[in-house]
Design a protein around this motif. Structure first.
Motif, PDB file in Angstrom:
ATOM      1  N   GLN A 136       0.820  -1.209   0.000  1.00 58.71           N
ATOM      2  CA  GLN A 136       0.000   0.000   0.000  1.00 58.71           C
ATOM      3  C   GLN A 136       0.855   1.260   0.000  1.00 58.71           C
ATOM      4  O   GLN A 136       0.517   2.249  -0.655  1.00 58.71           O
ATOM      5  CB  GLN A 136      -0.934   0.017   1.207  1.00 58.71           C
ATOM      6  CG  GLN A 136      -2.071  -0.961   1.084  1.00 58.71           C
ATOM      7  CD  GLN A 136      -2.939  -0.988   2.338  1.00 58.71           C
ATOM      8  OE1 GLN A 136      -2.568  -0.454   3.375  1.00 58.71           O
ATOM      9  NE2 GLN A 136      -4.095  -1.615   2.227  1.00 58.71           N
ATOM     10  N   LYS A 137       1.968   1.244   0.727  1.00 57.27           N
ATOM     11  CA  LYS A 137       2.864   2.405   0.744  1.00 57.27           C
ATOM     12  C   LYS A 137       3.390   2.699  -0.660  1.00 57.27           C
ATOM     13  O   LYS A 137       3.475   3.856  -1.067  1.00 57.27           O
ATOM     14  CB  LYS A 137       4.042   2.162   1.694  1.00 57.27           C
ATOM     15  CG  LYS A 137       3.697   2.295   3.142  1.00 57.27           C
ATOM     16  CD  LYS A 137       4.929   2.056   4.002  1.00 57.27           C
ATOM     17  CE  LYS A 137       4.581   2.299   5.442  1.00 57.27           C
ATOM     18  NZ  LYS A 137       5.466   3.248   6.074  1.00 57.27           N
TER      19      LYS A 137
ATOM     20  N   LYS B  94       0.570   4.173  -2.844  1.00 53.92           N
ATOM     21  CA  LYS B  94       0.248   5.551  -2.485  1.00 53.92           C
ATOM     22  C   LYS B  94       1.426   6.507  -2.737  1.00 53.92           C
ATOM     23  O   LYS B  94       1.303   7.699  -2.515  1.00 53.92           O
ATOM     24  CB  LYS B  94      -0.146   5.620  -1.007  1.00 53.92           C
ATOM     25  CG  LYS B  94      -1.456   4.940  -0.700  1.00 53.92           C
ATOM     26  CD  LYS B  94      -1.747   5.011   0.787  1.00 53.92           C
ATOM     27  CE  LYS B  94      -3.037   4.317   1.126  1.00 53.92           C
ATOM     28  NZ  LYS B  94      -3.309   4.340   2.591  1.00 53.92           N
ATOM     29  N   GLY B  95       2.565   5.975  -3.164  1.00 55.71           N
ATOM     30  CA  GLY B  95       3.722   6.809  -3.423  1.00 55.71           C
ATOM     31  C   GLY B  95       4.400   7.299  -2.158  1.00 55.71           C
ATOM     32  O   GLY B  95       5.098   8.302  -2.173  1.00 55.71           O
ATOM     33  N   GLU B  96       4.221   6.588  -1.054  1.00 56.51           N
ATOM     34  CA  GLU B  96       4.811   7.001   0.215  1.00 56.51           C
ATOM     35  C   GLU B  96       6.259   6.559   0.372  1.00 56.51           C
ATOM     36  O   GLU B  96       6.915   6.930   1.342  1.00 56.51           O
ATOM     37  CB  GLU B  96       3.991   6.429   1.385  1.00 56.51           C
ATOM     38  CG  GLU B  96       2.591   6.972   1.455  1.00 56.51           C
ATOM     39  CD  GLU B  96       1.759   6.327   2.547  1.00 56.51           C
ATOM     40  OE1 GLU B  96       2.274   5.460   3.285  1.00 56.51           O
ATOM     41  OE2 GLU B  96       0.569   6.662   2.656  1.00 56.51           O
ATOM     42  N   VAL B  97       6.759   5.783  -0.558  1.00 61.33           N
ATOM     43  CA  VAL B  97       8.127   5.280  -0.471  1.00 61.33           C
ATOM     44  C   VAL B  97       8.934   5.964  -1.555  1.00 61.33           C
ATOM     45  O   VAL B  97       8.617   5.867  -2.737  1.00 61.33           O
ATOM     46  CB  VAL B  97       8.161   3.750  -0.660  1.00 61.33           C
ATOM     47  CG1 VAL B  97       9.593   3.255  -0.618  1.00 61.33           C
ATOM     48  CG2 VAL B  97       7.325   3.068   0.390  1.00 61.33           C
ATOM     49  N   LEU B  98       9.963   6.682  -1.130  1.00 58.22           N
ATOM     50  CA  LEU B  98      10.779   7.415  -2.082  1.00 58.22           C
ATOM     51  C   LEU B  98      12.004   6.639  -2.517  1.00 58.22           C
ATOM     52  O   LEU B  98      12.383   6.662  -3.664  1.00 58.22           O
ATOM     53  CB  LEU B  98      11.213   8.762  -1.472  1.00 58.22           C
ATOM     54  CG  LEU B  98      10.056   9.684  -1.045  1.00 58.22           C
ATOM     55  CD1 LEU B  98      10.609  10.928  -0.368  1.00 58.22           C
ATOM     56  CD2 LEU B  98       9.215  10.050  -2.249  1.00 58.22           C
TER      57      LEU B  98
END
Length: 154
Positions: A140-141, A144-148
């Motif tokens: 999910q991260k 959602k683009g939460e992991v760079l």
């Protein structure tokens, strides 16, 4: 069977258990993309890791940080393009393989004390449920683009 006895059996046979589970995953059509997208050495490492994590969990559930470990695994597999259903099925295979191992190696040797067996079953199920839940959070991260950054050491 008490968890300490299971831990002892698993420690003595971890490599064989891991190799057998990995072979089952590699032969499963439901894990085809995982097998293609995850390098063989990494498959071996994670096959051993899930049983190592389980042994640690059985010894002391509070001492093991499953959330961090399996969220990172979910992130990594999502970044590798492994569909979640492939990863989910691989964990199911590891869980089923453990049951077969227990039946063949442990449970038939001596009767299981009822409540001790119930507690062990509960612990095993909790471990695999949490591993899957936290792995799904990693997916999910990524969605959602939460992991760079790429998590290559997870």
């Amino acid at each position: 069977m008490r968890s300490l006895k299971l831990i002892e059996h698993m420690k003595a046979n971890a490599e064989r258990m891991s190799e057998n589970a990995m072979q089952l995953v590699r032969n499963s059509e439901r894990c085809g993309e995982l097998v293609l997208k995850v390098p063989l050495e990494e498959q071996k490492r994670y096959s051993m890791a899930i049983y190592r994590d389980l042994m640690d969990w059985l010894a002391d559930p509070k001492a093991v940080n499953l959330e961090e470990r399996y969220v990172n695994l979910g992130v990594k597999r999502a970044q590798q393009g492994v569909p979640f259903n492939n990863l989910f099925w691989a964990v199911c295979i590891a869980h089923e393989h453990l049951w077969e191992y227990m039946q063949q190696e442990c449970l038939l040797e001596e009767p299981v004390e009822f409540w001790g067996g119930v507690m062990l079953l509960r612990s095993l199920t909790q471990f695999f449920d949490r591993a899957l839940y936290f792995t799904s959070l990693g997916y999910q991260k990524v969605e959602k683009g939460e992991v760079l950054a790429d998590i290559s050491a997870a």
